[in-house]
Write an enzyme that holds these catalytic residues in place. Sequence first.
Site, PDB file in Angstrom:
ATOM      1  N   GLY A  29       0.800  -1.228   0.000  1.00  4.51           N
ATOM      2  CA  GLY A  29       0.000   0.000   0.000  1.00  4.51           C
ATOM      3  C   GLY A  29       0.827   1.269   0.000  1.00  4.51           C
ATOM      4  N   ASN A  31       1.592   3.000  -2.615  1.00  8.23           N
ATOM      5  CA  ASN A  31       0.889   3.944  -3.499  1.00  8.23           C
ATOM      6  C   ASN A  31      -0.355   4.508  -2.811  1.00  8.23           C
ATOM      7  OD1 ASN A  31       2.041   4.345  -6.316  1.00  8.23           O
ATOM      8  ND2 ASN A  31       2.280   2.128  -6.040  1.00  8.23           N
ATOM      9  N   ARG A  82     -14.612 -15.703 -10.522  1.00  8.94           N
ATOM     10  CA  ARG A  82     -14.233 -14.284 -10.542  1.00  8.94           C
ATOM     11  C   ARG A  82     -15.461 -13.404 -10.532  1.00  8.94           C
ATOM     12  NH1 ARG A  82      -9.106 -13.079 -11.091  1.00  8.94           N
ATOM     13  NH2 ARG A  82      -7.813 -14.772 -11.856  1.00  8.94           N
ATOM     14  N   ILE A 109      -7.320  -9.978 -11.429  1.00  8.99           N
ATOM     15  CA  ILE A 109      -7.862  -9.654 -12.745  1.00  8.99           C
ATOM     16  C   ILE A 109      -9.360  -9.432 -12.572  1.00  8.99           C
ATOM     17  CG2 ILE A 109      -8.299 -10.571 -15.060  1.00  8.99           C
ATOM     18  CD1 ILE A 109      -5.644 -12.137 -14.751  1.00  8.99           C
ATOM     19  N   ASN A 124      -5.378   2.661 -12.820  1.00  9.19           N
ATOM     20  CA  ASN A 124      -4.428   1.676 -12.302  1.00  9.19           C
ATOM     21  C   ASN A 124      -3.021   2.237 -12.463  1.00  9.19           C
ATOM     22  OD1 ASN A 124      -3.441  -0.880 -11.350  1.00  9.19           O
ATOM     23  ND2 ASN A 124      -2.969  -1.457 -13.468  1.00  9.19           N
ATOM     24  N   HIS A 126       0.898   0.753 -13.039  1.00  8.39           N
ATOM     25  CA  HIS A 126       1.609  -0.481 -13.394  1.00  8.39           C
ATOM     26  C   HIS A 126       3.101  -0.162 -13.514  1.00  8.39           C
ATOM     27  CE1 HIS A 126       2.228  -4.456 -15.066  1.00  8.39           C
ATOM     28  NE2 HIS A 126       2.986  -3.897 -15.992  1.00  8.39           N
ATOM     29  N   THR A 158      -9.274  -0.847 -18.623  1.00  6.17           N
ATOM     30  CA  THR A 158     -10.223  -1.452 -19.556  1.00  6.17           C
ATOM     31  C   THR A 158     -10.142  -2.968 -19.342  1.00  6.17           C
ATOM     32  OG1 THR A 158      -8.578  -1.672 -21.297  1.00  6.17           O
ATOM     33  CG2 THR A 158      -9.877   0.369 -21.280  1.00  6.17           C
ATOM     34  N   GLN A 190       8.916   6.942  -8.155  1.00  3.26           N
ATOM     35  CA  GLN A 190       8.238   7.721  -9.197  1.00  3.26           C
ATOM     36  C   GLN A 190       6.738   7.432  -9.227  1.00  3.26           C
ATOM     37  OE1 GLN A 190       9.767  10.175 -10.664  1.00  3.26           O
ATOM     38  NE2 GLN A 190      11.528   9.546  -9.434  1.00  3.26           N
TER      39      GLN A 190
HETATM   40  C1  GAR Z   1       3.367  -1.242  -7.409  1.00  2.00           C
HETATM   41  O1  GAR Z   1       4.658  -1.308  -7.944  1.00  2.00           O
HETATM   42  C2  GAR Z   1       2.337  -1.244  -8.516  1.00  2.00           C
HETATM   43  O2  GAR Z   1       2.751  -0.527  -9.647  1.00  2.00           O
HETATM   44  C3  GAR Z   1       2.222  -2.716  -8.807  1.00  2.00           C
HETATM   45  O3  GAR Z   1       2.231  -3.320  -7.547  1.00  2.00           O
HETATM   46  C4  GAR Z   1       3.022  -2.532  -6.647  1.00  2.00           C
HETATM   47  C5  GAR Z   1       2.212  -2.263  -5.418  1.00  2.00           C
HETATM   48  O4  GAR Z   1       2.982  -1.620  -4.453  1.00  2.00           O
HETATM   49  N1  GAR Z   1       1.037  -3.013  -9.543  1.00  2.00           N
HETATM   50  C6  GAR Z   1       0.971  -3.934 -10.486  1.00  2.00           C
HETATM   51  O5  GAR Z   1       1.906  -4.670 -10.790  1.00  2.00           O
HETATM   52  C7  GAR Z   1      -0.378  -4.034 -11.203  1.00  2.00           C
HETATM   53  N2  GAR Z   1      -0.260  -4.754 -12.422  1.00  2.00           N
HETATM   54  P1  GAR Z   1       2.286  -0.869  -3.232  1.00  2.00           P
HETATM   55  O6  GAR Z   1       1.341  -1.894  -2.601  1.00  2.00           O
HETATM   56  O7  GAR Z   1       3.428  -0.547  -2.306  1.00  2.00           O
HETATM   57  O8  GAR Z   1       1.569   0.333  -3.734  1.00  2.00           O
END
Ligand code: GAR
Length: 233
Positions: A29, A31, A82, A109, A124, A126, A158, A190
């Site tokens: 978490g 982000n 799902r 997903i 999202n 990525h 999407t 970043q």
């Molecule tokens: C982040 O690097 C995010 O970009 C990635 O998971 C990590 C979560 O870190 N997401 C993906 O790979 C989605 N396809 P966080 O829990 O510390 O925010």
Amino acid sequence: MTANRLHPAVPPNERDRPLRLAVLISGSGSNLQALIDASQRGDAPFEVGLVISNRADALGLERAARAGIPTQTLSHRGFETRAGYDAALAELLSEAAPGLIALAGFMRILTPGFVEHWQGRMLNIHPSLLPSYRGLHTHQRVLAAGDPVHGATVHFVTAELDGGPAILQARVPVLADDDPDRLAARVLKQEHHIYPLATRWFAEGRLALSSDGRTQLDGKPLDSPVIITADTA
Ligand code: GAR
């Protein structure tokens, strides 16, 4: 020429102020924390109203609780399909009625029906320069390929996994002595900058997804994402 219909249907000036976010997580978490921190700055046009995790042990749940944000755990275990899980998730979200869903390391997903319902109102982040390196283990794959540059992308969600229209990218140089962890840490730094920034744009009504599937920023279609190039720090 008729104007493209924009998602969301609610014009920015009629939205709740500040815009209420639901953030979906599965893990650390960090982000989410960046979004919380940004929302607590005086002039923030958004707030985090709900955090949902599919894992009870996600550290992000503690971050949310520390910030006084309501949390829900909806484990995927116990759901046979799902679609069943996503229906339960949709119910939680419809009660909270957020203006935007931010996927922040939510490692599931989502079904096309769920995504379609929230299209234009779900972002999202990525850890790659999409469309390169969708899916998992992006840092290892970039190093194995010998790419000189890596990064992260904020995009509209999407039905295509990690495939929605890009909004904002941070580019990060790959250094000679990088290993996956070091590179991941620089990319993550970043991510913490670009996710709150794109969220702010959305909350200010500057950002939308048009019905032809293109990102619109300040009323103009983006042919390519806005790019921020990080130094090596
Ligand atoms: C982040 O690097 C995010 O970009 C990635 O998971 C990590 C979560 O870190 N997401 C993906 O790979 C989605 N396809 P966080 O829990 O510390 O925010």
